[in-house]
Scaffold this motif. Structure first.
Motif, PDB file in Angstrom:
ATOM      1  N   PRO A  82     -17.941 -18.867 106.111  1.00 39.00           N
ATOM      2  CA  PRO A  82     -17.826 -17.671 105.465  1.00 39.00           C
ATOM      3  C   PRO A  82     -19.160 -16.605 105.451  1.00 39.00           C
ATOM      4  O   PRO A  82     -19.880 -16.238 104.725  1.00 39.00           O
ATOM      5  N   ALA A  83     -19.639 -16.268 107.293  1.00 34.97           N
ATOM      6  CA  ALA A  83     -20.904 -15.645 106.785  1.00 34.97           C
ATOM      7  C   ALA A  83     -21.135 -14.176 106.735  1.00 34.97           C
ATOM      8  O   ALA A  83     -19.514 -13.068 107.136  1.00 34.97           O
ATOM      9  N   GLU A  84     -22.193 -13.800 106.190  1.00 37.28           N
ATOM     10  CA  GLU A  84     -21.884 -12.129 106.243  1.00 37.28           C
ATOM     11  C   GLU A  84     -23.739 -11.957 106.270  1.00 37.28           C
ATOM     12  O   GLU A  84     -24.872 -12.050 106.026  1.00 37.28           O
ATOM     13  N   VAL A  85     -23.862 -10.675 106.713  1.00 37.80           N
ATOM     14  CA  VAL A  85     -24.750  -9.754 106.989  1.00 37.80           C
ATOM     15  C   VAL A  85     -26.227  -9.645 105.374  1.00 37.80           C
ATOM     16  O   VAL A  85     -25.477  -8.631 104.864  1.00 37.80           O
ATOM     17  N   SER A  86     -27.221  -9.892 104.743  1.00 41.57           N
ATOM     18  CA  SER A  86     -27.485  -9.611 104.203  1.00 41.57           C
ATOM     19  C   SER A  86     -29.537  -9.096 105.014  1.00 41.57           C
ATOM     20  O   SER A  86     -29.843  -9.552 105.421  1.00 41.57           O
ATOM     21  N   GLY A  87     -29.266  -7.886 104.037  1.00 39.25           N
ATOM     22  CA  GLY A  87     -31.050  -7.595 103.017  1.00 39.25           C
ATOM     23  C   GLY A  87     -31.349  -6.862 104.799  1.00 39.25           C
ATOM     24  O   GLY A  87     -30.406  -6.819 105.497  1.00 39.25           O
ATOM     25  N   ARG A  88     -32.683  -7.612 104.742  1.00 38.39           N
ATOM     26  CA  ARG A  88     -33.550  -6.573 106.550  1.00 38.39           C
ATOM     27  C   ARG A  88     -33.280  -7.372 107.761  1.00 38.39           C
ATOM     28  O   ARG A  88     -33.056  -7.151 108.708  1.00 38.39           O
ATOM     29  N   ASN A  89     -32.860  -9.029 107.695  1.00 40.26           N
ATOM     30  CA  ASN A  89     -32.438 -10.027 108.778  1.00 40.26           C
ATOM     31  C   ASN A  89     -32.014 -10.866 108.076  1.00 40.26           C
ATOM     32  O   ASN A  89     -32.165 -12.173 109.289  1.00 40.26           O
ATOM     33  N   VAL A 126     -26.073 -14.678 105.280  1.00 41.50           N
ATOM     34  CA  VAL A 126     -25.824 -15.753 104.857  1.00 41.50           C
ATOM     35  C   VAL A 126     -24.163 -16.131 104.567  1.00 41.50           C
ATOM     36  O   VAL A 126     -23.854 -15.644 105.119  1.00 41.50           O
ATOM     37  N   LEU A 127     -24.172 -17.274 103.995  1.00 42.13           N
ATOM     38  CA  LEU A 127     -22.950 -17.425 103.620  1.00 42.13           C
ATOM     39  C   LEU A 127     -22.495 -17.017 102.018  1.00 42.13           C
ATOM     40  O   LEU A 127     -23.479 -16.665 100.870  1.00 42.13           O
ATOM     41  N   ARG A 128     -21.675 -15.995 102.186  1.00 41.46           N
ATOM     42  CA  ARG A 128     -21.155 -15.188 100.865  1.00 41.46           C
ATOM     43  C   ARG A 128     -20.645 -15.925  99.998  1.00 41.46           C
ATOM     44  O   ARG A 128     -19.943 -17.168  99.756  1.00 41.46           O
ATOM     45  N   GLY A 129     -21.888 -15.413  98.808  1.00 42.59           N
ATOM     46  CA  GLY A 129     -21.892 -16.571  97.615  1.00 42.59           C
ATOM     47  C   GLY A 129     -23.102 -17.491  97.721  1.00 42.59           C
ATOM     48  O   GLY A 129     -23.204 -18.522  96.627  1.00 42.59           O
ATOM     49  N   GLY A 130     -23.790 -18.220  98.838  1.00 46.75           N
ATOM     50  CA  GLY A 130     -24.239 -19.335  98.705  1.00 46.75           C
ATOM     51  C   GLY A 130     -25.809 -17.977  99.588  1.00 46.75           C
ATOM     52  O   GLY A 130     -26.031 -16.974  99.136  1.00 46.75           O
ATOM     53  N   GLY A 131     -26.423 -19.133 100.115  1.00 45.44           N
ATOM     54  CA  GLY A 131     -27.949 -18.333 100.685  1.00 45.44           C
ATOM     55  C   GLY A 131     -27.555 -18.555 102.039  1.00 45.44           C
ATOM     56  O   GLY A 131     -27.208 -18.984 103.301  1.00 45.44           O
ATOM     57  N   LEU A 172     -19.448 -16.561 113.431  1.00 46.52           N
ATOM     58  CA  LEU A 172     -19.621 -18.003 112.187  1.00 46.52           C
ATOM     59  C   LEU A 172     -17.889 -17.638 111.231  1.00 46.52           C
ATOM     60  O   LEU A 172     -17.322 -18.241 111.034  1.00 46.52           O
ATOM     61  N   GLN A 173     -18.024 -16.753 111.569  1.00 46.41           N
ATOM     62  CA  GLN A 173     -16.387 -16.049 110.787  1.00 46.41           C
ATOM     63  C   GLN A 173     -14.978 -17.510 111.277  1.00 46.41           C
ATOM     64  O   GLN A 173     -13.941 -17.413 110.552  1.00 46.41           O
ATOM     65  N   SER A 174     -15.416 -16.902 112.485  1.00 49.06           N
ATOM     66  CA  SER A 174     -13.937 -17.464 113.252  1.00 49.06           C
ATOM     67  C   SER A 174     -14.102 -18.358 113.400  1.00 49.06           C
ATOM     68  O   SER A 174     -12.925 -18.863 113.350  1.00 49.06           O
ATOM     69  N   LEU A 175     -15.084 -19.522 112.833  1.00 51.95           N
ATOM     70  CA  LEU A 175     -15.159 -20.627 112.765  1.00 51.95           C
ATOM     71  C   LEU A 175     -14.658 -21.081 111.801  1.00 51.95           C
ATOM     72  O   LEU A 175     -14.319 -22.323 111.484  1.00 51.95           O
ATOM     73  N   GLY A 176     -14.338 -20.139 110.335  1.00 47.80           N
ATOM     74  CA  GLY A 176     -14.404 -21.063 109.590  1.00 47.80           C
ATOM     75  C   GLY A 176     -15.794 -20.906 108.443  1.00 47.80           C
ATOM     76  O   GLY A 176     -15.424 -21.538 107.407  1.00 47.80           O
ATOM     77  N   GLU A 214     -29.030  -4.585 114.291  1.00 49.57           N
ATOM     78  CA  GLU A 214     -27.117  -4.455 113.896  1.00 49.57           C
ATOM     79  C   GLU A 214     -26.000  -5.013 114.486  1.00 49.57           C
ATOM     80  O   GLU A 214     -25.621  -5.859 114.039  1.00 49.57           O
ATOM     81  N   GLN A 215     -25.805  -5.073 115.823  1.00 56.10           N
ATOM     82  CA  GLN A 215     -25.175  -5.179 116.841  1.00 56.10           C
ATOM     83  C   GLN A 215     -24.679  -6.826 116.468  1.00 56.10           C
ATOM     84  O   GLN A 215     -23.820  -7.936 116.658  1.00 56.10           O
ATOM     85  N   TYR A 216     -26.021  -7.582 116.625  1.00 56.11           N
ATOM     86  CA  TYR A 216     -26.979  -8.536 116.698  1.00 56.11           C
ATOM     87  C   TYR A 216     -25.993  -9.634 116.092  1.00 56.11           C
ATOM     88  O   TYR A 216     -25.525 -10.175 115.634  1.00 56.11           O
ATOM     89  N   ALA A 217     -26.614  -9.037 114.695  1.00 56.79           N
ATOM     90  CA  ALA A 217     -26.600  -9.488 113.979  1.00 56.79           C
ATOM     91  C   ALA A 217     -25.239  -9.721 113.159  1.00 56.79           C
ATOM     92  O   ALA A 217     -24.822 -11.040 112.417  1.00 56.79           O
ATOM     93  N   THR A 218     -24.531  -8.353 112.964  1.00 59.10           N
ATOM     94  CA  THR A 218     -22.867  -8.609 112.743  1.00 59.10           C
ATOM     95  C   THR A 218     -21.768  -9.265 113.557  1.00 59.10           C
ATOM     96  O   THR A 218     -20.448 -10.431 113.253  1.00 59.10           O
ATOM     97  N   THR A 219     -22.326  -9.444 114.758  1.00 58.02           N
ATOM     98  CA  THR A 219     -21.576 -10.140 115.810  1.00 58.02           C
ATOM     99  C   THR A 219     -22.101 -11.631 115.827  1.00 58.02           C
ATOM    100  O   THR A 219     -20.534 -12.739 115.921  1.00 58.02           O
TER     101      THR A 219
END
Length: 268
Positions: free
Chosen positions: A49-56, A59-64, A43-47, A33-38
């Motif tokens: 809109p990344a977020e963690v989704s599902g088990r592994n 994704v890009l928010r609103g995308g794939g 990626l968010q800090s670079l611009g 969890e810490q790895y994925a959120t970090t």
């Protein structure tokens, strides 16, 4: 290509970035969890809109999906790694990856291409600069490998070039398969190699993630038992092999054994 960390197949070309995190002893779930959120925060800090989704996935928010991740657990060690997609040729990717239709259906998509997004649509810096920026964000030191380290790595890598490891299939003449998709765990197929009606050996295939030595645990639970459901359920109760696969429960494993995967299970 097969890998010990499990998960589905990955597509790698010159426009992706691979990241690995090796840690000492510790519970897999918090580390993962810490790895994925970090990584997503980086990626968010670079611009993007990344977020963690599902088990592994990341994704890009609103995308794939832009980054698939997996982990491998050993006593005293964990490794988490991901493959980040900056750009690719969708035609080549779709030709190389052939996931089960049930997996795509579970994700609510029609094809491999419709499931992914590209970081280049949000970050125009190119792969090399993105790699350099992520190195600054995600690391605080470097380690130089010695010649002896490289030789040792090359020796270890030989096992992964073995065609038997890369392309082997379970071909026992007396075999029964129980398989299916378990929500939160992934696709799993349990191959029972039988000697008469006794389970002689086990093989596991699928896109699951291990939190322990799953093959050893499943062998302890089932090998030497009659291939009848009552005995297999006793093996689960005695050894709890489900604890070595992320997202699997005793109930879901029992249900898997009592169902038939029509695409794989032979007539008995």
């Amino acid at each position: 290509m097969r890998r010990k960390s499990g998960g589905g197949a990955i597509f790698a070309d010159n426009n992706n970035i691979m990241i690995s995190l090796v840690t000492g002893a510790g519970a897999v779930e918090p580390i993962f969890e810490q790895y994925a959120t970090t990584v997503a925060a980086g990626l968010q800090s670079l611009g993007a809109p990344a977020e963690v989704s599902g088990r592994n996935d990341i994704v890009l928010r609103g995308g794939g999906k832009i980054c698939g991740n997996a982990f491998y657990h050993l006593p005293g060690r964990n490794i988490v790694h991901g493959t980040m997609l900056y750009d690719t040729d969708p035609r080549l990717m779709s030709g190389a990856l052939c996931p089960a239709q049930e997996k795509l259906k579970a994700k609510g998509v029609a094809s491999v291409r419709s499931r992914i997004s590209l970081l280049k649509d949000y970050l125009t810096m190119g792969t090399e600069r993105l790699r350099a920026e992520l190195r600054k964000i995600l690391t605080n030191r470097h380690i130089a490998l010695t010649d002896a380290d490289v030789r040792r790595i090359e020796e270890m890598a030989k096992a992964y070039d073995d065609p038997q490891y890369l392309f082997s299939r379970t071909t026992a003449s007396s075999e029964a398969v129980r398989g299916g998709r378990i929500e939160g765990c992934g696709r799993i197929e349990i191959h029972f190699m039988l000697s008469g009606s006794i389970v002689e050996d086990i093989a596991l295939t699928g896109d699951f993630f291990e939190t322990g030595d799953a093959l050893a645990a499943f062998r302890r639970a089932f090998c030497g038992r009659p291939f009848v459901i009552a005995s297999l359920l006793e093996g689960i109760k005695a050894e709890h092999p489900e604890t070595t696969l992320r997202g699997m429960t005793e109930e879901s494993l029992a249900a898997l054994l009592q169902s038939r995967d029509e695409a794989n299970a032979p007539a008995e």
